[in-house]
Design a protein around this motif. Sequence first.
Motif, PDB file in Angstrom:
ATOM      1  N   PRO A   1       1.155  -1.005   0.162  1.00 20.93           N
ATOM      2  CA  PRO A   1       0.070  -0.268  -0.612  1.00 20.93           C
ATOM      3  C   PRO A   1       0.723   1.076  -0.195  1.00 20.93           C
ATOM      4  O   PRO A   1       1.956   0.985   0.417  1.00 20.93           O
ATOM      5  N   ILE A   2       0.202   2.442  -0.514  1.00 21.15           N
ATOM      6  CA  ILE A   2       0.772   3.873  -0.279  1.00 21.15           C
ATOM      7  C   ILE A   2       1.783   3.872   0.832  1.00 21.15           C
ATOM      8  O   ILE A   2       2.785   4.628   0.591  1.00 21.15           O
ATOM      9  N   GLU A   3       1.684   4.055   2.078  1.00 21.53           N
ATOM     10  CA  GLU A   3       2.201   4.249   3.302  1.00 21.53           C
ATOM     11  C   GLU A   3       2.952   3.443   3.364  1.00 21.53           C
ATOM     12  O   GLU A   3       4.011   3.455   3.966  1.00 21.53           O
ATOM     13  N   ARG A   4       3.017   2.307   2.848  1.00 19.46           N
ATOM     14  CA  ARG A   4       3.917   1.137   2.680  1.00 19.46           C
ATOM     15  C   ARG A   4       5.560   1.625   2.098  1.00 19.46           C
ATOM     16  O   ARG A   4       6.539   1.331   1.818  1.00 19.46           O
ATOM     17  N   ARG A   5       5.218   1.699   0.496  1.00 21.92           N
ATOM     18  CA  ARG A   5       5.629   2.876  -0.384  1.00 21.92           C
ATOM     19  C   ARG A   5       7.045   3.096   0.710  1.00 21.92           C
ATOM     20  O   ARG A   5       7.565   3.498   0.050  1.00 21.92           O
ATOM     21  N   TYR A   6       5.928   4.466   1.074  1.00 24.81           N
ATOM     22  CA  TYR A   6       6.702   5.741   1.232  1.00 24.81           C
ATOM     23  C   TYR A   6       7.459   5.219   2.435  1.00 24.81           C
ATOM     24  O   TYR A   6       8.970   5.727   2.882  1.00 24.81           O
ATOM     25  N   ASP A   7       7.484   4.210   2.845  1.00 21.73           N
ATOM     26  CA  ASP A   7       8.763   3.886   4.172  1.00 21.73           C
ATOM     27  C   ASP A   7       9.515   3.106   3.677  1.00 21.73           C
ATOM     28  O   ASP A   7      10.451   3.486   4.127  1.00 21.73           O
TER      29      ASP A   7
ATOM     30  N   THR B   1      15.460   7.030  -4.921  1.00 18.82           N
ATOM     31  CA  THR B   1      14.968   6.534  -3.876  1.00 18.82           C
ATOM     32  C   THR B   1      13.378   5.868  -3.256  1.00 18.82           C
ATOM     33  O   THR B   1      12.922   5.351  -2.398  1.00 18.82           O
ATOM     34  N   GLY B   2      12.930   5.796  -4.749  1.00 21.77           N
ATOM     35  CA  GLY B   2      11.909   5.642  -4.233  1.00 21.77           C
ATOM     36  C   GLY B   2      10.861   6.069  -4.374  1.00 21.77           C
ATOM     37  O   GLY B   2       9.591   5.557  -4.058  1.00 21.77           O
ATOM     38  N   ARG B   3      10.908   7.228  -4.746  1.00 21.19           N
ATOM     39  CA  ARG B   3       9.626   8.392  -4.483  1.00 21.19           C
ATOM     40  C   ARG B   3       9.489   8.653  -5.904  1.00 21.19           C
ATOM     41  O   ARG B   3       9.780  10.629  -5.722  1.00 21.19           O
ATOM     42  N   PRO B   4       8.824   8.820  -7.105  1.00 23.86           N
ATOM     43  CA  PRO B   4       8.513   9.477  -7.994  1.00 23.86           C
ATOM     44  C   PRO B   4       8.195  10.610  -8.298  1.00 23.86           C
ATOM     45  O   PRO B   4       7.694  11.308  -8.952  1.00 23.86           O
ATOM     46  N   ASP B   5       6.851  10.286  -7.452  1.00 27.13           N
ATOM     47  CA  ASP B   5       6.102  11.054  -7.481  1.00 27.13           C
ATOM     48  C   ASP B   5       6.321  12.741  -6.963  1.00 27.13           C
ATOM     49  O   ASP B   5       5.504  13.514  -7.805  1.00 27.13           O
ATOM     50  N   MET B   6       7.469  12.054  -5.795  1.00 29.63           N
ATOM     51  CA  MET B   6       7.832  13.801  -5.264  1.00 29.63           C
ATOM     52  C   MET B   6       8.680  13.961  -6.472  1.00 29.63           C
ATOM     53  O   MET B   6       9.119  15.715  -6.772  1.00 29.63           O
ATOM     54  N   THR B   7       9.592  13.037  -7.609  1.00 29.16           N
ATOM     55  CA  THR B   7      10.484  13.744  -8.513  1.00 29.16           C
ATOM     56  C   THR B   7       9.475  14.178  -9.547  1.00 29.16           C
ATOM     57  O   THR B   7      10.312  15.789  -9.988  1.00 29.16           O
ATOM     58  N   PHE B   8       8.343  13.984  -9.749  1.00 30.05           N
ATOM     59  CA  PHE B   8       7.960  14.359 -10.683  1.00 30.05           C
ATOM     60  C   PHE B   8       7.315  15.693 -11.112  1.00 30.05           C
ATOM     61  O   PHE B   8       6.927  17.163 -10.961  1.00 30.05           O
ATOM     62  N   ARG B   9       7.241  16.017  -9.047  1.00 31.88           N
ATOM     63  CA  ARG B   9       6.425  17.485  -9.112  1.00 31.88           C
ATOM     64  C   ARG B   9       7.716  18.504  -8.556  1.00 31.88           C
ATOM     65  O   ARG B   9       7.204  19.298  -9.192  1.00 31.88           O
ATOM     66  N   LEU B  10       8.088  17.917  -8.347  1.00 37.81           N
ATOM     67  CA  LEU B  10      10.078  18.690  -8.510  1.00 37.81           C
ATOM     68  C   LEU B  10      10.549  19.036 -10.427  1.00 37.81           C
ATOM     69  O   LEU B  10      10.067  20.368 -10.716  1.00 37.81           O
ATOM     70  N   TRP B  11      10.714  18.357 -10.935  1.00 39.69           N
ATOM     71  CA  TRP B  11      10.808  18.798 -12.403  1.00 39.69           C
ATOM     72  C   TRP B  11       9.814  19.093 -13.001  1.00 39.69           C
ATOM     73  O   TRP B  11       9.676  19.827 -13.592  1.00 39.69           O
TER      74      TRP B  11
ATOM     75  N   GLU C   1      13.341   4.158   4.415  1.00 43.42           N
ATOM     76  CA  GLU C   1      14.202   3.456   4.208  1.00 43.42           C
ATOM     77  C   GLU C   1      15.468   4.059   3.457  1.00 43.42           C
ATOM     78  O   GLU C   1      16.772   3.821   4.338  1.00 43.42           O
ATOM     79  N   ASN C   2      14.795   3.490   2.314  1.00 40.76           N
ATOM     80  CA  ASN C   2      15.987   3.800   1.529  1.00 40.76           C
ATOM     81  C   ASN C   2      16.990   4.648   1.198  1.00 40.76           C
ATOM     82  O   ASN C   2      18.477   5.328   1.396  1.00 40.76           O
ATOM     83  N   ARG C   3      16.075   6.266   1.460  1.00 46.58           N
ATOM     84  CA  ARG C   3      16.460   7.209   1.654  1.00 46.58           C
ATOM     85  C   ARG C   3      18.340   7.187   2.784  1.00 46.58           C
ATOM     86  O   ARG C   3      18.881   7.980   2.598  1.00 46.58           O
ATOM     87  N   ALA C   4      17.592   6.457   3.824  1.00 44.20           N
ATOM     88  CA  ALA C   4      18.623   6.733   5.425  1.00 44.20           C
ATOM     89  C   ALA C   4      19.623   6.176   5.112  1.00 44.20           C
ATOM     90  O   ALA C   4      20.415   5.928   5.014  1.00 44.20           O
ATOM     91  N   ASN C   5      19.479   4.546   4.280  1.00 43.68           N
ATOM     92  CA  ASN C   5      21.114   3.869   3.981  1.00 43.68           C
ATOM     93  C   ASN C   5      20.846   3.597   3.414  1.00 43.68           C
ATOM     94  O   ASN C   5      21.566   2.840   2.359  1.00 43.68           O
TER      95      ASN C   5
END
Length: 411
Positions: free
Chosen positions: A124-130, A266-276, A134-138
Amino acid sequence: MVFWIIALVIALLATAPLVLAFRRARGLGRLDTTKAEVEIGVYRDQLSEVDRDLERGVMSPEDAKRAKLEISRRLLEADTARGKADTAKGQASLIGAIALGAVIIGGGLWLYSDLGAPSYEDLPIERRYDIAAENRANRMPQVEAETQARPIAALQEPDPRHMELLTQLREALTERPDDLQGYKLLARNEAVVGNYREAYTAQQEVIRIKGDAATADDYADLADMMILAAGGFVSPEAETALSKALSRDPQNGPAIYYTGLMFAQTGRPDMTFRLWNGLLSSSAPDAPWVPAIRGQIEAVAQAAGVRYTLPPLSDGSTLKGPSAEDVENAADMTPEERQEMIRGMVDGLSARLANEGGTAEEWSRLISSLAMLGETDRATAIWKEAQVIFGATPEAMAIVRDGAVKAGIVK
C-alpha cells in the motif's frame, strides 16, 4: 492473504460458467437411444396393443390380465434400470465438471507460481513511503559510492601543458590556504579534466573561505561535483549540499533537478515529478537541465501514476540563426569576410552555451559548425563535454551525437 482471497474468488467466478456449461452439455440434445429407454417404449406400446386386442375380442380378459401383468413387470424393471443409468451419468457429469474446474484453477495457480511473484508482499502507499524513507536513510555514503561508481568522461582531454599548470596551482595553494580565487580556479579545472573528487574538495575550500557568504550556486556546484564523482548517484553528503543551496535560493535550478533525481533513486517518483514538472514549466527553454528533464519526466510520471503528456518546446527554444539583415549583408561579402562572420556566430553560440547552457540541438549545431570551420579538436572537446551534460538523457544524447557524426568525429 487478501490477494489470494481475491484471486481465488475471481478464479471461481471465471470457472463456474464453464463447469455449468459442461454439465448441461451432457444432457442437451440427448436422444432416447439407451437400451432401457427403448424397452420402456416397446412395453408401453405392448400395453396399448393388449387393450386394443381386448376391445376387439381377440384376447380373453384372463389372457389380457396375465399379459398386462407380465408387461408391467418388465416395464418396471426397465424404468428401474434407466434410473440407475441416469444416476450414474449424473455422478459422472458432476465428477467431470469438478475435474474441469480443478484443472482450470490448479493450472492457473501453477502458471502464476511459475511466471508471477507469489511471495511479493502487498505494498500500500504508506508502505511504499516507508520503504522509500528507509532507502533514503540507508544510502551509500559519498566515499563508498565513489568506489563503486562508473567513471564519467572528462569534459575535455587534458593536454600535458594543462596538467602541468594544474599541478603548479595545487602546489601554490598549499602555501596559500585562503586564496579564494585560486580554489575557484582549481575546482573548475579539476572538474574539466575529470578529477571530480579533487574538484569538490577544492569547492569545499571555496565554501570554507566564503563562510556565511557562500551562495546557493556555491553549494549547487559542490553537489554537482560530488554527484559526478559518484557516477550520478546522489549521496547523503550531496543531499546536504543541495539542501543548503535550496535554503539560500529555493528556485535554484540545478539544486531542484538533483533533488528530484535523489527522490527518483530512493523510490519517490511522485516527488520527482512534482519537482521536475514545476522546474520545467518555470525554466527557460535553453536552461541546461531542461533536456535532462524532458528525457526522463514521462517515465517518472508513469512510475508516479500520473497522466502526463510532455509539452512541446516553446518558441524560445528554437535555434538562433542569422537574421534577414545578416543574410543580406553576407551577399556582398568576400569569401574571407563571410567565413569570418560565420566564425563570429559560432563563437557567440559557443560562449552562450558555456555560460548559460542550451538545448541538445544547439550543442549538435555547434559541434558540426566547428568541424566545418576546420576546428576538429575544438569540436571533439565540445562533444566530450556534451556527453557529460546529456549522458543521462538518451533522447537528447542522440541529437548531439548526430551533430558529432556530421562533424566526422564519431562514426
